[in-house]
Scaffold this motif. Structure first.
Motif, mmCIF file in Angstrom:
data_model
loop_
_atom_site.group_PDB
_atom_site.id
_atom_site.type_symbol
_atom_site.label_atom_id
_atom_site.label_comp_id
_atom_site.label_asym_id
_atom_site.label_seq_id
_atom_site.Cartn_x
_atom_site.Cartn_y
_atom_site.Cartn_z
ATOM 1 N N TYR A 1 117.665 27.283 -29.024
ATOM 2 C CA TYR A 1 117.863 27.812 -27.678
ATOM 3 C C TYR A 1 119.163 28.622 -27.638
ATOM 4 N N ILE A 2 119.298 29.417 -26.594
ATOM 5 C CA ILE A 2 120.567 30.114 -26.378
ATOM 6 C C ILE A 2 121.668 29.065 -26.216
ATOM 7 N N VAL B 1 126.826 28.640 -35.786
ATOM 8 C CA VAL B 1 126.400 29.893 -35.169
ATOM 9 C C VAL B 1 125.791 29.561 -33.814
ATOM 10 N N PHE B 2 126.317 30.165 -32.744
ATOM 11 C CA PHE B 2 125.845 29.910 -31.388
ATOM 12 C C PHE B 2 125.141 31.171 -30.869
ATOM 13 N N PRO B 3 123.815 31.179 -30.765
ATOM 14 C CA PRO B 3 123.106 32.364 -30.253
ATOM 15 C C PRO B 3 123.477 32.642 -28.800
ATOM 16 N N THR B 4 123.580 33.907 -28.468
ATOM 17 C CA THR B 4 123.920 34.314 -27.100
ATOM 18 C C THR B 4 122.820 35.121 -26.428
ATOM 19 N N GLN B 5 121.760 35.452 -27.156
ATOM 20 C CA GLN B 5 120.693 36.248 -26.554
ATOM 21 C C GLN B 5 119.349 35.819 -27.116
ATOM 22 N N GLU B 6 118.322 36.022 -26.298
ATOM 23 C CA GLU B 6 116.968 35.636 -26.679
ATOM 24 C C GLU B 6 116.392 36.638 -27.675
ATOM 25 N N GLY B 7 115.498 36.164 -28.539
ATOM 26 C CA GLY B 7 114.873 37.033 -29.533
ATOM 27 C C GLY B 7 115.188 36.574 -30.943
ATOM 28 N N VAL B 8 115.092 37.510 -31.871
ATOM 29 C CA VAL B 8 115.377 37.206 -33.274
ATOM 30 C C VAL B 8 116.752 37.770 -33.628
ATOM 31 N N PRO C 1 114.024 27.752 -20.630
ATOM 32 C CA PRO C 1 112.639 27.410 -20.289
ATOM 33 C C PRO C 1 112.318 27.688 -18.822
ATOM 34 N N VAL C 2 111.054 27.944 -18.567
ATOM 35 C CA VAL C 2 110.591 28.206 -17.196
ATOM 36 C C VAL C 2 110.860 26.974 -16.341
ATOM 37 N N GLY C 3 111.364 27.206 -15.139
ATOM 38 C CA GLY C 3 111.658 26.103 -14.232
ATOM 39 C C GLY C 3 113.110 25.691 -14.228
ATOM 40 N N TYR C 4 113.905 26.252 -15.159
ATOM 41 C CA TYR C 4 115.326 25.924 -15.225
ATOM 42 C C TYR C 4 116.149 27.167 -14.882
ATOM 43 N N TRP D 1 120.585 20.493 -22.119
ATOM 44 C CA TRP D 1 119.585 20.117 -23.125
ATOM 45 C C TRP D 1 120.303 19.556 -24.328
ATOM 46 N N ASN D 2 119.957 18.316 -24.688
ATOM 47 C CA ASN D 2 120.585 17.639 -25.809
ATOM 48 C C ASN D 2 119.849 18.020 -27.087
#
Length: 455
Positions: free
Chosen positions: A36-37, A95-102, A140-143, A246-247
């Motif tokens: 996840y991001i 490494v901490f992702p900051t954007q959605e995608g690959v 995720p949808v709903g958050y 999210w854990n």
């Protein structure tokens, strides 16, 4: 038999050279390729040698587009590859992702120094790792994306600067909400969303964000504060504040809730100060306190201002040195050009377009001197290098200049023929005209009675 012996010897030498050759191994690994991001991904960059490293391994500055990279530590290690023991070092990052995608961990270029087997002097080598792709999932949808956090733990604390049981109209209460999260960076802890409340004006304060890192662990904290100005009497309910995270260890969502608060606001007969309090609180929100403002010079940070000054002085010094030199060069070239055959030829072509015959003859004389002063006259040049048409037009020009009104001179034809004659001369000439050339020219004069010394 001899051939068989040579083959066996060659194989022995090859096996010996392979066995004692310098061998280096480098690779990058990640503990998972989907996240996840904001979810930390452990990346290990490994570098191994079949001897040892004579100098520290230079991994360089690892930058991953679409992610933040945090270095933790390096660990010396030994491993076995293809039955052979190698010594090396593992560099551990998060490494901490900051954007959605690959996102892609790029190919890394690593510089090392390692001796050959049996040697002791380090030899410089450049080795590479293969790139790694990570699929980053969005919220995720709903958050709520503005209330999203990935962490292994989250603690929340609330504090008021005074007792909420004794509040009257015009009072200002300061509320502070502090959160501490493990396994994340301060940049990923979302800001507190302060709900609008009827009868209360809320003025957020500047948040305090920190990231704490050790060799094995990273955590972060964020403190958000706000001033509450109570403007009406009666009961005021401050709604609950909910934090979701999210854990990534348990792969579950958790909530931390600050319960709603009901405050009874007592009346205040003296409301004259209310407007002044509002102005002070608004100014605190919209302006950085004086001690927090960076020192600027002409709107620039000190380092930037000094850099611009140094560059400005350097440019002025260069201009001071270069401009006079450039002016001298330009003047010299301009003077050289005005004294050249090209300029004289250009002036001659302009004169041929006019009607003043003596100016044309003078321009011809000046041009010929620039072309080759050894040629005694225009008449000699025309008869040596010019065509019949050019010779005729020059004859007409001389006659018309001496008062023969019946002579017809065609400047366009003469200009065209002059161009061909000039080019013919330039093609033939490799050095200055010799004395023999001069004598040859004199013998070919067609009209020795004309004024050859004048034009």
């Amino acid at each position: 038999m001899v051939a068989k012996f040579k083959i066996i010897a060659l194989l022995f030498l090859l096996s010996t050279s392979v066995g004692y050759a310098q061998q280096l191994i480098s690779y990058a690994t990640i503990n998972h390729n989907e996240a996840y991001i904001g979810q930390p991904i452990q990346m290990t960059v490994s570098v191994y040698s079949n001897t040892w490293f004579t100098k520290g391994v230079d991994v360089g500055n690892i930058q991953v587009e679409g992610a933040l990279t945090v270095y933790f530590r390096s660990v010396s290690n030994t491993r076995t590859f293809s039955g052979k023991q190698f010594s090396g070092v593992d560099f551990i990052y998060n490494v901490f992702p900051t954007q959605e995608g690959v996102i892609t961990i790029p190919e890394l270029t690593i510089h090392v120094e390692s001796p050959k087997p049996g040697g002791y002097k380090g030899i410089k080598h450049t080795i590479h790792t293969k790139p790694k792709n990570i699929t980053v999932k969005g919220v995720p949808v709903g958050y709520n994306p503005n209330n999203w956090l990935v962490s292994s733990t989250l603690t929340v604390h609330e504090k008021w600067n005074v007792n909420t049981n004794n509040v009257k109209v015009g009072d200002v209460l300061q509320r502070t909400i502090s959160r501490s999260a493990s396994g994340t960076l301060g940049e990923f802890i979302p800001a507190v969303v302060w709900d609008s409340i009827s009868g209360v004006s809320i003025y957020p304060k500047r948040p305090s964000v920190n990231t704490n890192k050790t060799k094995t662990y990273v955590s972060a904290s964020r403190t958000d504060g706000a001033n509450y100005l109570f403007e009406k009497e009666g009961e005021v309910t401050l709604p609950k504040i909910e934090f979701v995270y999210w854990n990534y260890n348990s792969h579950k969502f958790y909530k931390k809730i600050i319960d709603s608060v009901t405050i009874t606001v007592a009346p205040n007969p003296d409301l004259s100060m209310l407007a002044g309090i509002k102005k002070e609180l608004e100014a605190e929100v919209t302006h950085i306190p004086e001690e927090e403002q960076p020192f600027l010079i002409l709107g620039l940070p000190v380092k930037t201002f000094v850099l611009y000054c140094v560059l400005g002085v350097l440019i002025l010094y260069i201009l001071y040195k270069v401009i006079p030199w450039a002016i001298r060069k330009i003047k010299a070239r301009n003077k050289e050009y005005h004294g050249s055959e090209k300029y004289a030829y250009r002036t001659l072509k302009s004169a041929l377009g006019g009607t003043k015959d003596y100016e044309t003859l003078h321009a011809l004389k000046v041009w010929l001197i620039k072309l080759n002063p050894a040629i005694p006259s225009i008449h000699a040049f025309v008869n040596t290098y010019g065509s019949k048409a050019m010779q005729q037009e020059y004859y007409n020009l001389e006659r018309r200049a001496t008062g023969h009104t019946d002579a017809v001179f065609n400047g366009s034809v003469f200009k065209s023929e002059l161009k061909e004659a000039r080019q013919s001369y330039l093609n033939q000439r490799t050095t200055a005209v010799s004395k023999q050339d001069k004598d040859a020219i004199e013998k070919r004069w067609l009209n020795p009675t004309s004024s050859e010394t004048s034009y």
